[in-house]
Design an enzyme around this catalytic site. Structure first.
Site, PDB file in Angstrom:
ATOM      1  N   GLU A 150       0.798  -1.221   0.000  1.00 34.79           N
ATOM      2  CA  GLU A 150       0.000   0.000   0.000  1.00 34.79           C
ATOM      3  C   GLU A 150       0.834   1.275   0.000  1.00 34.79           C
ATOM      4  OE1 GLU A 150      -2.569  -0.347   3.360  1.00 34.79           O
ATOM      5  OE2 GLU A 150      -3.670  -2.037   2.507  1.00 34.79           O
ATOM      6  N   HIS A 183       7.129   1.943  -0.577  1.00 36.86           N
ATOM      7  CA  HIS A 183       8.289   1.143  -0.177  1.00 36.86           C
ATOM      8  C   HIS A 183       8.697   0.159  -1.272  1.00 36.86           C
ATOM      9  CE1 HIS A 183      11.119  -0.643   2.598  1.00 36.86           C
ATOM     10  NE2 HIS A 183      10.605  -1.832   2.358  1.00 36.86           N
TER      11      HIS A 183
END
Length: 157
Positions: free
Chosen positions: A87, A90
């Protein structure tokens, strides 16, 4: 997933090579499959291997640089890991930076290297690529490293 049909000819010139397999082990079951494919390909070529296990993919380039300086000197490296989109951003940072650093190091140091850091959207994609009976990306990465070892040794020219 459409897979290219690759001929898997014997890898001449890599017998006796010492290959370091570095795994960023974030997803155990997926890494098990990548490792199985990589180690089978290395063994089939008559080479030997050692395994370094780390928490994730971002640590792999640092480990490669450190291990390259230690004895016994490795003939090549295989990177294994899975970076799955989540989400946050990263995924983008890890997938791009880990791969960039590995390619930069391998190219700068003429270090034979095979890459099976899978960058995927979901677990189904990862499983399809990691499974030695399907995508066998671990095996592909090991064979790439072994072919580069053979090339560095002067075989295959």
């Amino acid at each position: 997933m459409a897979e290219a049909k690759r001929r898997q000819a014997p890898i001449a010139g890599a017998r006796g090579a010492h290959i370091v397999v570095i795994e960023g082990r974030y997803y155990d079951h997926l890494n098990d499959m990548l490792r199985e494919g990589a180690t089978a390909a290395i063994t089939a070529a008559g080479a030997e291997f050692e395994i370094i296990t780390l928490p994730g993919a971002l640590e792999i380039p640092v480990a490669m640089a450190i291990r390259a300086e230690q004895q016994p000197k490795p003939d090549g490296f295989v990177a294994l890991g899975v970076v799955m989109r989540g989400e946050t951003t990263h995924y983008d940072i890890v997938s791009v930076q880990a791969n960039r650093a590995l390619i930069d190091y391998a190219t700068t140091n003429a270090m034979p290297f095979g890459n099976a850091i899978l960058t995927v959207e979901n677990e189904a994609q990862a499983e399809a690529r990691a499974n030695p009976a399907r995508g066998d990306k671990g095996g592909d990465a090991a064979r790439a490293a072994l072919m580069l070892v053979a090339l560095k040794r002067g075989a295959g020219r």
